[in-house]
Structure formats: structure tokens, C-alpha cells
Design a protein around this motif. Structure first.
Motif, PDB file in Angstrom:
ATOM      1  N   PRO A  77      53.962  60.618  62.851  1.00 49.00           N
ATOM      2  CA  PRO A  77      52.739  60.155  63.355  1.00 49.00           C
ATOM      3  C   PRO A  77      51.588  60.686  62.732  1.00 49.00           C
ATOM      4  CG  PRO A  77      53.706  61.980  64.340  1.00 49.00           C
ATOM      5  CD  PRO A  77      54.366  62.048  63.259  1.00 49.00           C
ATOM      6  N   HIS A  78      51.528  60.858  61.436  1.00 52.38           N
ATOM      7  CA  HIS A  78      50.433  61.330  60.597  1.00 52.38           C
ATOM      8  C   HIS A  78      49.688  60.305  60.268  1.00 52.38           C
ATOM      9  CE1 HIS A  78      52.113  65.313  60.584  1.00 52.38           C
ATOM     10  NE2 HIS A  78      53.162  64.867  59.948  1.00 52.38           N
TER      11      HIS A  78
ATOM     12  N   GLU B  96      49.533  53.684  55.793  1.00 47.85           N
ATOM     13  CA  GLU B  96      48.606  54.102  54.820  1.00 47.85           C
ATOM     14  C   GLU B  96      47.398  55.150  55.333  1.00 47.85           C
ATOM     15  OE1 GLU B  96      46.888  51.130  52.557  1.00 47.85           O
ATOM     16  OE2 GLU B  96      48.930  50.250  51.994  1.00 47.85           O
ATOM     17  N   CYS B  97      47.408  56.124  54.343  1.00 46.08           N
ATOM     18  CA  CYS B  97      46.444  57.355  54.674  1.00 46.08           C
ATOM     19  C   CYS B  97      45.055  56.481  54.886  1.00 46.08           C
ATOM     20  CB  CYS B  97      46.421  58.301  53.418  1.00 46.08           C
ATOM     21  SG  CYS B  97      45.202  59.580  53.756  1.00 46.08           S
TER      22      CYS B  97
END
Length: 339
Positions: A304-305, A289-290
């Protein structure tokens, strides 16, 4: 509590001051708390008021007074009464273990190590069984051979006697399996699962309870598989061949495990082929999750963000529909394919 020393006795006499008549406590320890169990002095073994006559807790009252083995009525166990723990026949007189210790002088050693003496101790771990039960593995009685394979810990937890359900299970399984195969089944399940687990558990809201006699039956019960395998494997029909995995339960992977996870232990993710229909419907793959907006965003992102395109402030494409990564492209994926 009062302690009185008598010249005619080898130990002091301990009395309970809280009971009428100040009865003598059956203990040899001078520092004894009469409010607790006189035998174990457990931290949470407080006795009810008024104290029982034997000054014992409920656990110690069901144990053998000589060796503290679990019994049904708190009397002496079979071993202390000189009876075989398996078949209840009288045990032969084998003498004292100290009398059977053999000392070999250094000059009489056959390995030519004449500097140290050699000592041989007798094998006493099966002295609580008669001669017939000791040789049960090679005996002609199949039931006795299977009973000898049951762990001593399970027999003691059952009160020193074999439950009737265990005997019924043995007679039923001997129709399809040999005594050697049943003994191997018990050994495999005991050392593979139950040797390091408690033999009794109370029922709770989210889990069912069991007793030692249930564990004894589970050690002997057939495998819950339509392929009639042995915990996921079919026994080889010839000595030179290896056991073949069961095609129904796929080598035991689809069998229900009698193992509970600890509170701090996370279940291992199973493969897609091993999931049931309910597990497959409720399964959600692990997703990152962001972490933007101080962790309040929560939008799923691909590795990989760690942040979504909005929180990473990616520029908008010329189509004004999507954002794109400025480090990898100059337009979104849809517009890049058109060009």
C-alpha cells in the motif's frame, strides 16, 4: 421562398425563389428552408447550387417517398407496392387495421369485470409478409425459414432485397445445420451484438469499414473455430442435455469479437490464458508509481505504499546497501535473515 394560399387547395403552395421559374416544393410545411433538403430539413443537409429538381439530399433520395424506408433507387419499397418484403410475392388484401379492431362490451366480458370495456387490436407487425413467409418457421422450405429469421432492420438497410452473398451463405450452411439452428444463430448474434450497433461504417486509418450486407453475412456465417462450434458451444445431441463448451476456443473466450470500444471505454484486462503470444510479450501488469518529487519520481512501488524508500526518507541499513522501513524492522530484509 414564397408561400401562396389557394382557395381550391387544402394546403399552401410553397415555391423556391432561388431556382429559375420558382418551382413548387413537394412539402406541406409552410416554414421550409429551400437551401436544405425539403423532406428532412436536416441541420447539415445543405443542397448544392443550383438546387436539384427534387430538392432532396442524397440520403432522402434513396428512401421510400411513402414510409422513408431505405431503398436502392429511391422508389417505393416493396411494402408500399403491396409486395412481400421477403419473397416479393403480392400481399393478400387484409383490409384496414381499423376495421379489425374488436370491442367487447363490459357486460359481455368473460372475466366478470363488467366495469370497463375490452378492446382487441389486430397484430400488424407482420403484415408486410405473405402468409407463406409468416409461417416460414414451420414451413417445409428451409431457405424461407432462414430468411424469415433475418431482422427487418437488416433487410431494409440492404435496400429491401436479400444480397446474393447471403443466399450463398444460407445454402452452404444448410448442408451442416438445420433451419432451426441457423435461425437461433441469427437471433443470438443479433440480440447479443448487432441490435444496438450501426449497420454501416466508413473505413478509417485504424479500422476497416463494413456495409449492411456484410452484417447479414456475419449473422449467418459459421463460427471461426476449428472445433466447428456455435459461438463457443457444441449443441446438445439430446433434448435433456445441456450444451457443452468448446474445448478448442474454450467456450468462445479465444474467439475474436466483432465489437469496437468507444473512445472513453477502457478494454477489460483478459486473463493470462486468453492472451495471444503477442499480447503476452507486450503485457505489463498494472503498477503503482511513486508520487514523490511532485510526481516526477515515477519509481514503481508496491501497495500500500505511495512513495519509494528514498522519497519516504527511510534510514539506511548497517550494510549501507539497502533502506528499511523503520515501522516494521530495524534492518533490511537481507540482514534480518542473517540474524
Amino acid at each position: 421562398m414564397s408561400v401562396r394560399f389557394d382557395a381550391n387547395r387544402e394546403r399552401a403552395i410553397v415555391r423556391c425563389d432561388q431556382c429559375p421559374g420558382q418551382p413548387t416544393l413537394p412539402t406541406h410545411r409552410e416554414e421550409t428552408d429551400p437551401r436544405r433538403c425539403v423532406r428532412c430539413q436536416g441541420e447539415r443537409r445543405w443542397l448544392p447550387q443550383p438546387h436539384p429538381e427534387d430538392h432532396l439530399c442524397q440520403v432522402c433520395r434513396r428512401e421510400c417517398p411513402t414510409c422513408q424506408a431505405p431503398t436502392r433507387d429511391g422508389q417505393r419499397c416493396r411494402t408500399c407496392r403491396g409486395m412481400c418484403r421477403t419473397c416479393s410475392t403480392p400481399l393478400p388484401d387484409r383490409g384496414s387495421p381499423a376495421d379489425q379492431v374488436v370491442h367487447v362490451a363490459p357486460q359481455r366480458r368473460k372475466d366478470h369485470r363488467h366495469r370497463w370495456a375490452l378492446t382487441f387490436f389486430p397484430r400488424t407487425w407482420d403484415w408486410d409478409q405473405c402468409d407463406a413467409c409468416q409461417d416460414a418457421g414451420t414451413a417445409g422450405d428451409p431457405v424461407r425459414a432462414v430468411l424469415a429469421a433475418l431482422p427487418d432492420k437488416v433487410i431494409r438497410a440492404c435496400g429491401g432485397a436479400v444480397p446474393p452473398t447471403v443466399m450463398d451463405t444460407i445454402h452452404t450452411e444448410l448442408r451442416n445445420r438445420t433451419p432451426r439452428q441457423l435461425a437461433a444463430r441469427v437471433e443470438r448474434r443479433w440480440w447479443g451484438s448487432w441490435a444496438g450497433r450501426p449497420l454501416q461504417r466508413e473505413a478509417e486509418a485504424n479500422q476497416e469499414g463494413y456495409r449492411p450486407d456484410d452484417v447479414a453475412v456475419w449473422l449467418l456465417a459459421p463460427t471461426v473455430c476449428a472445433g466447428r462450434c456455435e459461438d463457443g458451444w457444441h449443441l446438445a445431441d439430446q433434448p435433456g442435455r445441456d450444451d457443452a463448451p468448446c474445448t478448442v476456443c474454450r467456450g468462445g473466450r479465444l474467439l475474436a469479437k466483432r465489437r469496437e470500444l468507444d473512445d472513453a471505454e477502457e478494454p477489460e484486462p483478459g486473463s493470462a490464458a486468453n492472451r495471444t503470444t503477442a499480447e503476452a510479450v507486450a503485457y505489463r501488469p498494472p503498477m503503482r508509481e511513486c508520487t514523490g518529487q511532485d510526481g516526477a519520481c515515477g519509481v514503481p512501488v508496491a501497495a500500500p505504499h505511495t512513495r519509494c524508500p528514498a522519497c519516504a526518507d527511510w534510514p539506511w541499513c548497517a550494510c549501507h546497501r539497502r533502506r528499511y522501513d523503520p515501522h516494521k524492522a530495524t534492518a533490511c530484509s537481507a540482514c534480518s535473515t542473517r540474524q
